[in-house]
Design a protein around this motif. Structure first.
Motif, PDB file in Angstrom:
ATOM      1  N   ARG A  32      79.941   9.462  69.651  1.00  0.00           N
ATOM      2  CA  ARG A  32      78.494   9.434  69.844  1.00  0.00           C
ATOM      3  C   ARG A  32      77.879  10.671  69.217  1.00  0.00           C
ATOM      4  N   LEU A  33      76.567  10.661  69.093  1.00  0.00           N
ATOM      5  CA  LEU A  33      75.877  11.829  68.552  1.00  0.00           C
ATOM      6  C   LEU A  33      76.115  13.051  69.423  1.00  0.00           C
ATOM      7  N   SER A  34      76.325  12.824  70.715  1.00  0.00           N
ATOM      8  CA  SER A  34      76.507  13.922  71.664  1.00  0.00           C
ATOM      9  C   SER A  34      77.967  14.300  71.869  1.00  0.00           C
ATOM     10  N   GLY A  35      78.903  13.560  71.213  1.00  0.00           N
ATOM     11  CA  GLY A  35      80.316  13.866  71.378  1.00  0.00           C
ATOM     12  C   GLY A  35      81.147  12.608  71.566  1.00  0.00           C
ATOM     13  N   THR A  36      82.429  12.797  71.824  1.00  0.00           N
ATOM     14  CA  THR A  36      83.365  11.683  71.942  1.00  0.00           C
ATOM     15  C   THR A  36      83.526  11.264  73.398  1.00  0.00           C
ATOM     16  N   VAL A  37      83.521   9.961  73.649  1.00  0.00           N
ATOM     17  CA  VAL A  37      83.771   9.433  74.992  1.00  0.00           C
ATOM     18  C   VAL A  37      84.925   8.443  74.914  1.00  0.00           C
ATOM     19  N   SER A  38      85.662   8.325  76.013  1.00  0.00           N
ATOM     20  CA  SER A  38      86.806   7.420  76.042  1.00  0.00           C
ATOM     21  C   SER A  38      86.886   6.747  77.399  1.00  0.00           C
ATOM     22  N   MET A 254      78.715   7.998  60.911  1.00  0.00           N
ATOM     23  CA  MET A 254      79.301   7.250  59.806  1.00  0.00           C
ATOM     24  C   MET A 254      79.426   8.050  58.509  1.00  0.00           C
ATOM     25  N   SER A 255      79.260   9.358  58.558  1.00  0.00           N
ATOM     26  CA  SER A 255      79.439  10.136  57.335  1.00  0.00           C
ATOM     27  C   SER A 255      80.911  10.094  56.934  1.00  0.00           C
ATOM     28  N   PRO A 256      81.211  10.055  55.629  1.00  0.00           N
ATOM     29  CA  PRO A 256      82.602   9.898  55.178  1.00  0.00           C
ATOM     30  C   PRO A 256      83.548  10.953  55.731  1.00  0.00           C
ATOM     31  N   ASP A 257      83.099  12.212  55.804  1.00  0.00           N
ATOM     32  CA  ASP A 257      83.990  13.268  56.300  1.00  0.00           C
ATOM     33  C   ASP A 257      84.317  13.071  57.772  1.00  0.00           C
ATOM     34  N   ARG A 258      83.327  12.604  58.569  1.00  0.00           N
ATOM     35  CA  ARG A 258      83.574  12.375  59.994  1.00  0.00           C
ATOM     36  C   ARG A 258      84.486  11.169  60.205  1.00  0.00           C
ATOM     37  N   LEU A 259      84.361  10.162  59.356  1.00  0.00           N
ATOM     38  CA  LEU A 259      85.253   9.004  59.467  1.00  0.00           C
ATOM     39  C   LEU A 259      86.701   9.414  59.222  1.00  0.00           C
ATOM     40  N   ALA A 271      92.861   0.679  59.691  1.00  0.00           N
ATOM     41  CA  ALA A 271      91.410   0.805  59.529  1.00  0.00           C
ATOM     42  C   ALA A 271      90.933  -0.164  58.465  1.00  0.00           C
ATOM     43  N   ALA A 272      89.692  -0.608  58.602  1.00  0.00           N
ATOM     44  CA  ALA A 272      89.134  -1.572  57.658  1.00  0.00           C
ATOM     45  C   ALA A 272      87.683  -1.215  57.366  1.00  0.00           C
ATOM     46  N   ALA A 273      87.307  -1.326  56.095  1.00  0.00           N
ATOM     47  CA  ALA A 273      85.944  -1.009  55.663  1.00  0.00           C
ATOM     48  C   ALA A 273      85.684  -1.677  54.325  1.00  0.00           C
ATOM     49  N   VAL A 274      84.423  -1.670  53.895  1.00  0.00           N
ATOM     50  CA  VAL A 274      84.090  -2.184  52.569  1.00  0.00           C
ATOM     51  C   VAL A 274      84.417  -1.123  51.524  1.00  0.00           C
ATOM     52  N   ALA A 275      84.529  -1.546  50.273  1.00  0.00           N
ATOM     53  CA  ALA A 275      84.980  -0.645  49.209  1.00  0.00           C
ATOM     54  C   ALA A 275      84.055   0.556  49.031  1.00  0.00           C
ATOM     55  N   THR A 276      82.739   0.366  49.200  1.00  0.00           N
ATOM     56  CA  THR A 276      81.823   1.491  49.016  1.00  0.00           C
ATOM     57  C   THR A 276      82.066   2.584  50.046  1.00  0.00           C
ATOM     58  N   VAL A 277      82.442   2.201  51.260  1.00  0.00           N
ATOM     59  CA  VAL A 277      82.754   3.200  52.291  1.00  0.00           C
ATOM     60  C   VAL A 277      84.055   3.921  51.954  1.00  0.00           C
ATOM     61  N   TRP A 278      85.082   3.158  51.538  1.00  0.00           N
ATOM     62  CA  TRP A 278      86.345   3.798  51.157  1.00  0.00           C
ATOM     63  C   TRP A 278      86.132   4.767  49.991  1.00  0.00           C
ATOM     64  N   LEU A 282      87.089   8.882  49.921  1.00  0.00           N
ATOM     65  CA  LEU A 282      88.169   9.341  49.047  1.00  0.00           C
ATOM     66  C   LEU A 282      88.211  10.863  48.856  1.00  0.00           C
ATOM     67  N   PRO A 283      87.089  11.541  48.585  1.00  0.00           N
ATOM     68  CA  PRO A 283      87.175  12.996  48.371  1.00  0.00           C
ATOM     69  C   PRO A 283      87.610  13.785  49.602  1.00  0.00           C
ATOM     70  N   HIS A 284      87.541  13.165  50.790  1.00  0.00           N
ATOM     71  CA  HIS A 284      87.806  13.894  52.034  1.00  0.00           C
ATOM     72  C   HIS A 284      89.220  13.687  52.566  1.00  0.00           C
ATOM     73  N   ILE A 285      90.016  12.845  51.911  1.00  0.00           N
ATOM     74  CA  ILE A 285      91.330  12.525  52.472  1.00  0.00           C
ATOM     75  C   ILE A 285      92.444  13.424  51.952  1.00  0.00           C
ATOM     76  N   THR A 286      92.158  14.221  50.909  1.00  0.00           N
ATOM     77  CA  THR A 286      93.226  15.005  50.287  1.00  0.00           C
ATOM     78  C   THR A 286      93.895  15.946  51.269  1.00  0.00           C
ATOM     79  N   ASP A 287      93.095  16.616  52.083  1.00  0.00           N
ATOM     80  CA  ASP A 287      93.640  17.607  53.012  1.00  0.00           C
ATOM     81  C   ASP A 287      93.818  17.064  54.427  1.00  0.00           C
ATOM     82  N   ALA A 288      93.569  15.776  54.628  1.00  0.00           N
ATOM     83  CA  ALA A 288      93.676  15.197  55.971  1.00  0.00           C
ATOM     84  C   ALA A 288      95.104  14.736  56.244  1.00  0.00           C
ATOM     85  N   ASP A 289      95.504  14.816  57.506  1.00  0.00           N
ATOM     86  CA  ASP A 289      96.811  14.320  57.927  1.00  0.00           C
ATOM     87  C   ASP A 289      96.653  12.875  58.390  1.00  0.00           C
TER      88      ASP A 289
END
Length: 538
Positions: A32-38, A254-259, A271-278, A282-289
């Motif tokens: 959420r905009l205010s943080g993560t809930v579970s 929904m910003s790419p870095d937050r996704l 995970a599933a998304a449309v090609a424009t989202v993927w 792309l630029p944010h996945i290089t350093d992600a685990d």
């Protein structure tokens, strides 16, 4: 003679048993905009029963449409279950559509109640005075500062749930009872409603669990980036509940870095998304685990092979393609390597194979119809219009919307896509029938041209459209979005295409643009692109 098995309907209330017992400790996590809930599935199930009580308290009739303007969230998941489990119809609405299309959709569906995330209120506010069928507006506060409307028909979601009497037992719901309503994106006229029944939703969810489809299981943590307002998020929420998989909902974040960060933090496996989202991620996945991920699926349009290969290089996993439509629930095809080719296809060839839609799911029948009306052979070369039939495929449109052009006399859905099918059943989409380019009496595939252009390292996006030509009838025009500061020229594009496509396919005109117009579901809006270029040349 009938069989002697129990007559239990394939309907969504059957998912409640798993949520409340076998999978009660599994979780749905929402950004959420205010943080993560579970919350655990057991807790969500209790809220589903309370929400069912709310619908009863508000006097929502059986069969009434309940409209939702919501992001991917736990609350939207509660609506996914409570509405159809009580015999009402869940109507998810794409708030990114044009205002007049949204008003048409709400009016055409005659929605009785609207549920809206607070951050989307500005889209819904104008509807309150123009859609007479809407009796109640329930606001789901997601932390947005948007001003709340006032009046006796406006309610707070959490306050209603807190005061609700839970429904202890859902009344039996027939499997052919209407369960959900989604409207097409309206790319070829007014949006048309597709009305799913309980049976089609349950069967579609079951196909997503199959090994040769998505193989979703209890071991998974599923992240539907594809919106819940778009074809039921491709059925992934229902499939996850059925299997007992954890769910991660991106919410409005929904910003790419937050996704990418969400996939990493929550150890997402699917995970599933449309090609424009993927492409944006792309630029944010290089350093992600992303070591937990086992599959990344692209859909909603053609998957450029170059994009799939880029993910393979950076994550060790290619993007895999899929294909479907609003009218098909939506999944029809899921990319995989046929067993006969499993050992012969190596790295690059495997990426190429997985960038195609692949073979159909077991419940879908396909055929190719050539221009002369005959059935085209399944040899991977002959092309025809792709037609689909099966228990998860629409037979007509909601409300009697015109459909003569969409369905054949023998009940098959005309998809409008031109495709080939090989002897393994693997489908390759060549083009949309309306986007094929006929130059000098020969066909040019805009999809194949686009993929060839997008293989260039300096190209972000590309779309190809037909333009009139006095000599050849039509010629391709390429619209290209280059990477910033790349210095890419039209001559560079034509030079790249030389030797990669037939010489007569190469466009004489290549236009550089800052961005390409897109539909509300992320596809290239070629009609808008044609209008843009016509206006620009006038």
């Amino acid at each position: 003679m009938h069989g002697l098995m129990q007559d239990r309907p394939l309907s969504l209330p059957m998912l409640m048993d798993g949520m409340e017992h076998r999978f009660s400790r599994k979780h749905v996590t929402t950004e959420r905009l205010s943080g993560t809930v579970s919350a655990s599935y057991g807790e969500v199930a209790d809220r589903i029963r309370r929400l069912a009580g709310v619908l009863d308290h508000l006097g929502v009739p059986a069969g009434a449409r309940v409209g939702t303007f919501g992001w991917n969230s736990q609350r939207h998941l509660e609506l996914y279950m409570a509405v159809p489990c009580t015999g009402r119809v869940l109507h998810t609405i794409n708030h990114r559509l044009f205002t007049e299309d949204i008003a048409h959709i709400v009016d055409d569906a005659a929605d009785d109640v609207l549920f809206v995330d607070r951050s989307i209120l500005d889209v819904v506010r104008p509807l309150l005075d123009t859609c007479p069928s809407v009796r109640h507006l329930i606001v789901m506060d997601d932390g947005s500062p948007a001003e709340l409307p006032s009046g006796p028909r406006v309610h707070d979601y959490e306050s209603l749930l807190a005061g609700a009497r839970p429904v202890e037992a859902f009344e039996p719901v027939g499997e052919r009872t209407a369960a959900a309503l989604c409207y097409t994106s309206g790319t070829t006229g007014r949006p048309k409603g597709v009305l799913y029944d309980h049976r089609s939703i349950v069967l579609h969810a079951m196909t997503l669990l199959m090994a040769d489809t998505f193989a979703i299981s209890e071991d998974d943590t599923v992240m539907p980036v594809v919106p819940m307002f778009h074809v039921n998020a491709w059925g992934l929420p229902y499939a996850a509940l059925m299997a007992g998989a954890n769910l991660v909902m991106p919410g409005p974040v929904m910003s790419p870095d937050r996704l990418v960060r969400g996939m990493e933090e929550h150890r997402v496996t699917f995970a599933a998304a449309v090609a424009t989202v993927w492409r944006g991620m792309l630029p944010h996945i290089t350093d992600a685990d992303l070591g937990s991920v086992r599959r990344l699926v692209s859909g909603g349009g053609a998957l450029p092979e170059s994009l799939s290969r880029a993910f393979q290089e950076r994550t060790g996993l290619p993007l895999t393609s899929s294909w479907g439509m609003t009218e098909t629930s939506p999944l029809v095809c899921s990319a995989r390597i046929p067993s006969e080719d499993a050992h012969s296809l190596t790295g690059s060839d495997r990426v190429t194979a997985l960038a195609a839609p692949g073979p159909p799911t077991m419940l879908c029948s396909l055929r190719l119809v050539a221009e002369d009306g005959s059935l085209a052979p399944r040899d991977g070369r002959h092309r025809g219009e792709l037609q689909v039939a099966g228990p998860t495929i629409a037979a007509a449109y909601f409300g009697g919307a015109p459909h003569a052009a969409a369905f054949t006399e023998d009940g098959w859905l005309r998809t409008g896509d031109v495709a080939t099918i090989d002897h393994h059943g693997v489908v390759r989409i060549v083009d949309r029938t309306k986007d094929l380019i006929k130059s000098g009496g020969e066909w040019i595939s805009s999809v194949e041209l686009e993929n060839a252009i997008m293989a260039m390292p300096d190209v972000l996006e590309a779309a190809v459209i037909a333009v009139p030509d006095d000599k050849w009838g039509e010629r391709p025009l390429a619209c290209v979005v280059p990477l910033p500061d790349s210095g890419l020229t039209a001559q560079d594009v034509r030079r790249h295409l030389s030797g990669r496509v037939a010489k007569w396919w190469i466009p004489e005109r290549v236009v550089m643009l800052d961005e390409l117009p897109k539909t509300a579901s992320g596809k290239f809006a070629k009609a808008a692109l044609r209008q843009l270029l016509i206006a620009g040349s006038g």
